[in-house]
Structure formats: structure tokens, C-alpha cells
Design an enzyme around this catalytic site. Structure first.
Site, PDB file in Angstrom:
ATOM      1  N   ALA A  37      43.716 111.683  24.596  1.00 25.73           N
ATOM      2  CA  ALA A  37      43.382 110.259  24.581  1.00 25.73           C
ATOM      3  C   ALA A  37      43.746 109.674  23.231  1.00 25.73           C
ATOM      4  O   ALA A  37      43.723 110.370  22.226  1.00 25.73           O
ATOM      5  CB  ALA A  37      41.902 110.083  24.846  1.00 25.73           C
ATOM      6  N   HIS A  38      44.078 108.375  23.230  1.00 25.51           N
ATOM      7  CA  HIS A  38      44.409 107.717  21.974  1.00 25.51           C
ATOM      8  C   HIS A  38      43.162 107.188  21.303  1.00 25.51           C
ATOM      9  O   HIS A  38      43.247 106.330  20.450  1.00 25.51           O
ATOM     10  CB  HIS A  38      45.339 106.533  22.225  1.00 25.51           C
ATOM     11  CG  HIS A  38      46.556 106.865  23.009  1.00 25.51           C
ATOM     12  ND1 HIS A  38      47.763 107.154  22.428  1.00 25.51           N
ATOM     13  CD2 HIS A  38      46.747 106.967  24.338  1.00 25.51           C
ATOM     14  CE1 HIS A  38      48.651 107.413  23.373  1.00 25.51           C
ATOM     15  NE2 HIS A  38      48.068 107.300  24.539  1.00 25.51           N
ATOM     16  N   THR A  39      42.032 107.646  21.744  1.00 23.56           N
ATOM     17  CA  THR A  39      40.794 107.047  21.253  1.00 23.56           C
ATOM     18  C   THR A  39      40.691 107.143  19.752  1.00 23.56           C
ATOM     19  O   THR A  39      41.288 107.998  19.130  1.00 23.56           O
ATOM     20  CB  THR A  39      39.563 107.726  21.857  1.00 23.56           C
ATOM     21  OG1 THR A  39      39.623 109.096  21.564  1.00 23.56           O
ATOM     22  CG2 THR A  39      39.499 107.491  23.321  1.00 23.56           C
ATOM     23  N   GLN A  40      39.933 106.253  19.204  1.00 22.04           N
ATOM     24  CA  GLN A  40      39.779 106.204  17.768  1.00 22.04           C
ATOM     25  C   GLN A  40      38.358 105.794  17.464  1.00 22.04           C
ATOM     26  O   GLN A  40      37.493 105.811  18.321  1.00 22.04           O
ATOM     27  CB  GLN A  40      40.758 105.192  17.202  1.00 22.04           C
ATOM     28  CG  GLN A  40      40.765 103.916  18.005  1.00 22.04           C
ATOM     29  CD  GLN A  40      41.215 102.721  17.229  1.00 22.04           C
ATOM     30  OE1 GLN A  40      41.360 102.762  16.021  1.00 22.04           O
ATOM     31  NE2 GLN A  40      41.404 101.635  17.917  1.00 22.04           N
TER      32      GLN A  40
ATOM     33  N   HIS B  21      35.975 110.547  18.377  1.00 20.04           N
ATOM     34  CA  HIS B  21      34.916 109.733  18.938  1.00 20.04           C
ATOM     35  C   HIS B  21      35.305 109.395  20.360  1.00 20.04           C
ATOM     36  O   HIS B  21      36.400 108.932  20.619  1.00 20.04           O
ATOM     37  CB  HIS B  21      34.755 108.462  18.125  1.00 20.04           C
ATOM     38  CG  HIS B  21      33.696 107.582  18.660  1.00 20.04           C
ATOM     39  ND1 HIS B  21      32.361 107.794  18.393  1.00 20.04           N
ATOM     40  CD2 HIS B  21      33.754 106.531  19.466  1.00 20.04           C
ATOM     41  CE1 HIS B  21      31.662 106.881  19.016  1.00 20.04           C
ATOM     42  NE2 HIS B  21      32.478 106.090  19.676  1.00 20.04           N
TER      43      HIS B  21
END
Lengths: 273, 271, 211
Positions: A37-40, B21
Site C-alpha cells: 500500500a502507498h499508505t503514509q 501506519h
């Protein structure tokens, strides 16, 4: 034994990179099987922003702080961003996403202006800009690569001769109301804003709105209360006024605060009795 | 003791790289929606509160939209998904109208809704959808969906935060569950109640839900779609108006069909 | 294992009428999704003017019922009179609070008609309910508890009205209970309704959906 060593009943929130948990959300372990995922997470952040409709338009308020976790990192950041002649944004959340987003919007507006030299069409209304932002933020959340902000769009619609105030955030959630506040401001300032707004306009909002002066004083009060209770706030803020005359962003100002009461507090801090 | 102490985090090089996160792309915005079909009309309603957790985001956000002259849609769940789903469906309906010179039937919109919801099977729209309107025979129709497209035609359906409060009441009052006709009386037939009764039930459902469910309140928007040629006296007649209730007719969106849609608004408690 | 409050299933509702009260329960006893018995009465009489229901964990239903039977008998012997609904509510409440940090998994519902006295010749019908640790509420209209509580709230809020006569109160509480439990997987399988008036108690067993 090695099995025992790697087991932790309570996940530690500390690591070498962030030894004192200063980052807003301490990173947590994630399953390695999950798709990439590109989550940040937000890194340099601005705290809550406020907005209210008044008789001649809309006012927005935001302080000048950009925090790095609990560190007050940048203390002269403007989080109010004018767009065109009668729209202004107030932005909370990640400041680099904020700057990326404004760059994108400024370029769009610039391109439109160059076209309008040969083609006469009305300039972007606040609603146009808001729709653009909503679509951008919803599209990015749908790629699971959000722009980590909560934004208030304040504006004056010259065609309809009415004020505009709406919210959009990292999830693409949108809504509009005569008073708005993001983050901790939604808990602390929004009740004060609603109370003052409804005291004049009534619960149906049909009565007279606050005057410009009343609205500004109300925002001053709210920013002061937020400064007292929001640990990520700064007593240095600006107010944007959007009316038929255009967007006016005030110089930075600060509230008069009184900390004498702190002397009498017992049970917190270092004192022993 | 040191033998049993966990190794420091920095000693494990995989830990730092693994850490991210988790971004949750969904939220839940409260509220409730409801639709009831009659013989020659359908009522589709939703409250206007939008909330997240214990915070009211706004006291007025729409959950119900007119799609065609004979179809209204209501969504509940994650507001951003609901809004964008309605936007996409409206776009598809416009394309259909350009291609076929007519508005899509509610039956076809229902199947389209299923296809579009199921198209997002592996990253669903978190939206409970209810369609209400008039079918090709001129009878009231309600279609209800789950977020990934399972659907069914019914006489009534409640969804959202107060679904569990409203649906048993509707089972009783619309489907006549646990009731038996008096000896010699006509058998009960669901979906045949007069408009005034249905309006009363919808308003009672929402005032009851407002009383006990914190995510419901502020205002009620109630769309009434009527079969062509049907009398409107039972809605717009002045003695039918309850306190603070406003009725407004929504103009035709297309040509040909003479179904009429009315928007009834009234306040709900704000606490 | 899920919540103990949902392990066995079951629901109770009580309603106030004009000079009468009613209390009703479903009859299901289950082990999670498996139905085990359809004769599990969760409502008990203290005397002919006072009933209470104990929805929740079945093992605690038995324990608490016996505990309360003991306490009420002791009260009767010491005081040489019947316990009032209000006093009984406080007895149940303190019994629950005694186990504050390891509670009975029960949310009791009490319904009773206080005896007329010289001081109060026309006492009002009384209902009350508690959470698992004994926090009391005494509603003017109706009280609900159990796995179908939210459905009961919706149905009761829509059907109940003030000053119902005993027959109408019976119909109202029956419709409320049946339509609520029919939408609850863990409640249903028959029901029992008690309507308490000053001169008699009418108890009816309701047939309902058995799925």
C-alpha cells in the site's frame, strides 16, 4: 527462548528513529502478507482550522504553526491560501500535502486564466474549486494513497451573491454548514461557533447573521480557547475574510492570555503539595 | 533478568521496514434511510444529520436524490462513497438517455446499481442503497441493496443506524406481521396502504428513531413519487400538512413520463 | 467466545398502562446460534403485584433468581409485609452492584403495582430496569432489555401510547415483543405476557414464529 524474546504482549511505541514518540502516530507493525500500500502518515502537521459565515461573506482562521510530532517545528507558516478573487482555503493536516495540493490548484487556475484571455467565461466559483478538491481527495483515498488534510473552503459566489463554506478531508468526506471546524476544533471551537451563530440566526439559520466584527471577535475567542487547550497550537494566527470585495488575509496576531490560574493548580506538574 | 528481557527494537532490522501506519479508507457517517411502496406511489425518506463518532459534522446533508421522473435513490453508510456512487449512477443515466431518448426504468436502474456495486466487489462502496419509485406498470416499487450489490424488490425497507429500530415497526405496520384480520374482514395485502397512512408511519418511524438513536435527527427529507394521473390532494391538501412541514413539487427531469415527485421536509429533534 | 450477554439470547420488555403494568419475555434458550429450549421463562413473580425479568446469561439467571428469592423471603419474614416494586428495584440493584468488578451478566427489568396505602391511595404503576452493575432507570413509558433491546426500543417507541387499558396494553406489549424478536436471531421461540392489575394478573402464552 528465541520465540519468547520476540513476543511482546504490549507493542512498544518507541524505536531508535523516534525514541520519544514525537511523531503524531507511532508506526505500528503491519502484516507482511498485505498488498503493498502507498499508505503514509502525516509528518509536518497543522492543527485545527475554523470557518464561519457572517453577514457579508465568510471568515476562516488558522494558526501559524507547523508541528513535527510534538515539536513546534515551523512557527511562521501560513495555512490560509487564497485562490482566485473570491475563494480561500484553510488547511489542517500534512503541510507537504497542503503545498502539493495548492501547487496543483494554482497551476489549474493559472491555466484557466491564460485561456480566458481569448475565451470569455466566468472565473472559477468557490463551488468549482470545492468540487475539484473533493474529487481530488476522494480519488486519492480510493487509490489508498491519501492527501492527509482536512480543508475548509470559504468563498463568495459573485454570480449567486451568496457565501460558501464547506469541508473536505483525506477520506473524500464532504459537507457544508454555516460554522465549521476541523480536528480538535470540532470538539472545542465548533460548539462555541454554533452557539454564537444560532444566538442571532436562530436554529433554522433564518435570522440575521453575525456582523463582520462580531464574527472576527468570535474567531478570536475560539483561537484563544484552542490555544489554551490544544497542545499543538500556537498563539499566532491569521484570519481570512472573503466577501464581495475579495479575499483579505490579516497579518498574524495573538490573543491576550492569562496564566495566573496555573499557579493555584495542584496535583499536576512538579510541585509536591 | 537480562536473559529474559526482550531485545531492543533497533536490534531487529526487519521491524523498522515493516512499520507503516494503516490508513483506513472508510468511515461511517450515521443517519438512516427508509422507503415504502404504495399501490400508485412510493415514499423514500432519509434524515439530514451527518456524523462521525459522537460529532455532528453537519445538520443538513442530503442522503436522498431524485434520479429520474420515476426513480429516487437513497444511500447510507460512508457518505463519500454514497455521494460518489450517486454521481456515477447519474452519469450512467445521462448516457442512457442520450443513447435511447428515454429515461431508464427503475427495474433497469436496480440492475445497473447491482452491476456497479458488484464491480467494486474487492474494494466496495460502503453504501447501503435503496431505490424507490414507480415501475413500468405504474405501481410503487422499492429495491434495496447491500454494499456489494445483492438486491431484492420489497414493499418496504429501512437501512442505516436506526435500521434495527425501524424495521420491526415496519414489519408490523406494512407487512402486518403478527396481526390477523378480524373475522370476515379482508385479508391484509402489503403495499396497498393510503399515502396519508404511509406518511404518518414514515414520520413516526423517524421521530421514534431520533428519540433513541443518537446518529439520527436534525431534519427529515421525504420524497413522494406519484404515478401519472394520480390525485395529489392527499399530499398537498392544506389539512394534511403537519406543523413545520413543507411540500414542494420537483419539476420533470425528462420528457414523456408524467409521474410527479414531491419533496416533503420537516424538522427532527436536534439533540 | 462472544459476549456473555449474547451467549444464551433472550429479551424482556415491560410497559406502563392506566392503573396496570405488563411484562413480557420470549422463551428461547440458546447456545450462541443453536436453539436449545423453547420453555425458558425469564420472568418471575415476586408476588401477585410484582414481577421481574432477567435476560442475559442463563446460568446467572438461575443464580440471581435464587439469590433474590432468598432476599425477598428474608425481607418478608423480617418486615412481615410484601416488598414494594421500588424497594425491590433497589434490592436488585445492590445485589448487582455487590458484584461490581465481576458482574452478573443480567439486565433486569422490574414491573409492579404498588399496594395502595393511606398515605398514597392511588399509587402509580411502576417499572424499572438496570444495567449489569445495577444502575437504575425508572421510565414513565416502557423498559426493554436483552439481545433484541434495540428492536424493542424501535417497536415500543412506535406502538406505545399513554394510559392504555389492560387489554390494549396486552396487545401493545405483545406486538412490540413479537415484532422485535422476529428480527432477532437470538430471541423468540414463543413468548409469555403478564398483565398486572389491582385485582388480578392475566398471564398469556403467545405462539410465534419458531425460526
Amino acid at each position: 527462548m528465541n520465540q519468547l524474546h520476540s513476543f511482546q504482549a504490549v507493542p512498544s511505541t518507541r524505536n531508535a528513529f523516534d525514541a520519544y514518540s514525537t511523531l503524531p502516530e507511532p508506526p505500528r507493525p503491519q502484516s507482511t502478507h498485505a498488498p503493498r500500500a502507498h499508505t503514509q502518515q502525516p509528518i509536518v502537521t497543522g492543527t485545527s482550522v475554523l470557518g464561519i459565515k457572517y453577514e457579508g461573506g465568510v471568515m476562516l482562521a488558522a494558526d501559524n504553526l507547523a508541528s513535527y510530532g510534538s515539536l513546534a517545528r515551523f512557527k511562521d507558516i501560513q495555512r490560509l491560501h487564497p485562490l482566485g478573487d473570491n475563494t480561500c482555503l484553510a488547511v489542517a493536516g500534512d503541510m507537504s500535502d497542503f503545498q502539493y495540493m495548492t501547487k496543483l490548484l494554482d497551476a489549474t487556475l493559472r491555466a484557466d486564466r491564460s485561456v480566458s484571455l481569448t475565451d470569455t467565461h466566468p472565473p472559477f466559483s468557490p463551488q468549482n474549486i470545492y468540487t475539484y478538491l473533493s474529487n481530488l481527495y476522494y480519488a486519492r483515498r480510493s487509490k489508498v494513497n491519501p492527501l492527509w488534510n482536512a480543508i475548509l473552503v470559504g468563498g463568495w459566489d459573485k454570480e449567486k451573491k451568496e457565501s460558501f463554506l464547506a469541508y473536505v478531508d483525506l477520506l473524500g468526506t464532504t459537507y457544508s454548514a454555516p460554522t465549521l471546524a476541523t480536528g480538535i476544533g470540532a470538539h472545542i471551537a465548533q460548539p462555541l461557533l454554533r452557539e454564537a451563530y444560532e444566538a442571532k440566526a436562530g436554529v433554522d439559520g433564518k435570522g440575521p447573521l453575525l456582523t463582520g466584527q462580531e464574527a472576527e471577535e468570535l474567531l478570536d475567542t475560539c483561537m484563544k480557547v484552542l490555544f489554551y487547550r490544544d497542545a499543538r497550537s500556537l498563539n499566532k494566527y491569521q484570519i481570512a475574510t472573503i466577501s464581495n470585495d475579495g479575499v483579505k488575509i490579516s497579518d498574524s496576531k495573538s490573543s491576550e492570555t492569562e496564566w495566573g490560574f496555573a499557579e493555584g493548580l495542584r496535583g499536576y506538574g512538579p510541585q509536591t503539595q | 533478568m537480562a536473559l529474559f528481557a526482550p531485545p531492543p527494537m533497533y536490534a531487529d532490522p526487519t521491524m523498522a521496514a515493516d512499520k507503516q501506519h494503516a490508513f483506513n479508507p472508510y468511515s461511517e457517517n450515521g443517519g438512516s434511510i427508509l422507503a415504502i411502496a404504495g399501490a400508485d406511489f412510493t415514499v423514500i425518506a432519509g434524515d439530514t444529520r451527518q456524523s462521525e463518532g459522537y460529532s455532528i459534522q453537519t445538520r443538513y446533508a442530503r442522503k436522498v436524490w431524485q434520479l429520474t421522473d420515476r426513480c429516487v435513490i437513497a444511500t447510507n453508510g460512508f457518505a463519500a462513497d454514497g455521494n460518489n456512487f450517486v454521481k456515477r449512477i447519474k452519469q450512467r443515466l445521462e448516457w442512457y438517455e442520450h443513447a435511447h431518448q428515454k429515461q431508464m426504468s427503475i427495474k433497469a436502474i436496480a440492475r445497473l446499481t447491482q452491476t456497479m456495486l458488484y464491480g467494486n466487489r474487492f474494494f466496495p462502496y460502503f453504501a447501503y442503497v435503496i431505490l424507490g419509485g414507480i415501475d413500468e406498470d405504474g405501481t410503487g416499487a422499492v429495491y434495496s441493496f447491500d454494499p456489494i450489490g445483492s438486491y431484492e424488490r420489497e414493499a418496504c425497507r429501512a437501512a442505516g443506524a436506526a435500521q434495527s429500530l425501524i424495521q420491526p415497526f415496519l414489519d408490523n405496520q406494512i407487512y402486518f406481521r403478527n396481526q390477523t384480520p378480524a373475522p370476515g374482514a379482508e385479508p391484509f395485502v402489503p403495499g396497498r396502504l393510503p399515502l396519508s397512512t404511509v406518511l404518518g408511519l414514515v414520520i413516526d418511524s423517524f421521530t421514534s428513531a431520533t428519540e433513541r438513536e443518537i446518529a439520527v435527527g436534525d431534519g427529515l427529507e421525504l420524497y413522494v413519487v406519484m404515478k401519472k394521473g394520480r390525485t395529489t390532494d392527499d399530499l398537498v391538501g392544506s389539512d394534511n400538512l403537519i406543523k413545520n412541514m413543507q411540500v414542494q413539487e420537483l419539476g420533470a427531469l425528462g420528457e414523456g413520463g408524467s409521474e410527479r415527485t414531491f419533496l416533503v421536509s420537516l424538522p427532527l429533534k436536534r439533540d | 467466545m462472544g459476549s456473555p450477554m449474547e451467549y444464551n439470547g433472550g429479551s424482556v420488555v415491560a410497559m406502563v398502562g392506566k392503573d396496570c403494568v405488563a411484562i413480557a419475555t420470549d422463551l428461547r434458550l440458546g447456545q450462541q446460534s443453536i436453539g436449545v429450549a423453547y420453555n425458558f421463562d425469564k420472568v418471575v413473580a415476586v408476588n401477585d403485584k410484582l414481577y421481574y425479568g432477567l435476560p442475559g446469561l442463563a446460568t446467572d439467571v438461575y443464580s440471581l433468581r435464587e439469590h433474590l428469592r432468598f432476599r425477598v423471603n428474608m425481607y418478608r419474614m423480617k418486615e412481615e409485609r410484601e416488598i414494594t416494586p421500588k424497594t425491590f428495584t433497589h434490592l436488585v440493584s445492590s445485589s448487582l452492584y455487590e458484584k461490581r468488578f465481576g458482574p452478573w451478566f443480567i439486565e433486569p427489568v422490574v414491573a409492579g403495582l404498588p399496594q395502595p396505602t393511606e398515605l398514597d391511595p392511588h399509587p402509580k404503576p411502576f417499572i424499572s430496569t438496570m444495567d449489569t452493575i445495577g444502575c437504575i432507570t425508572t421510565p414513565k413509558d416502557f423498559a426493554v432489555a436483552g439481545t433484541a433491546a434495540d428492536k424493542l426500543y424501535g417497536a415500543a417507541e412506535g406502538l406505545w401510547e399513554p394510559d392504555l387499558e389492560p387489554d390494549d396494553l396486552f396487545e401493545t406489549i405483545s406486538q412490540t415483543l413479537l415484532n422485535a424478536v422476529d428480527r432477532d436471531c437470538l430471541s423468540g421461540w414463543g413468548a409469555i405476557v403478564h398483565v398486572i392489575t389491582q385485582d388480578k394478573v392475566v398471564t398469556r402464552r403467545l405462539r410465534s414464529r419458531m425460526d
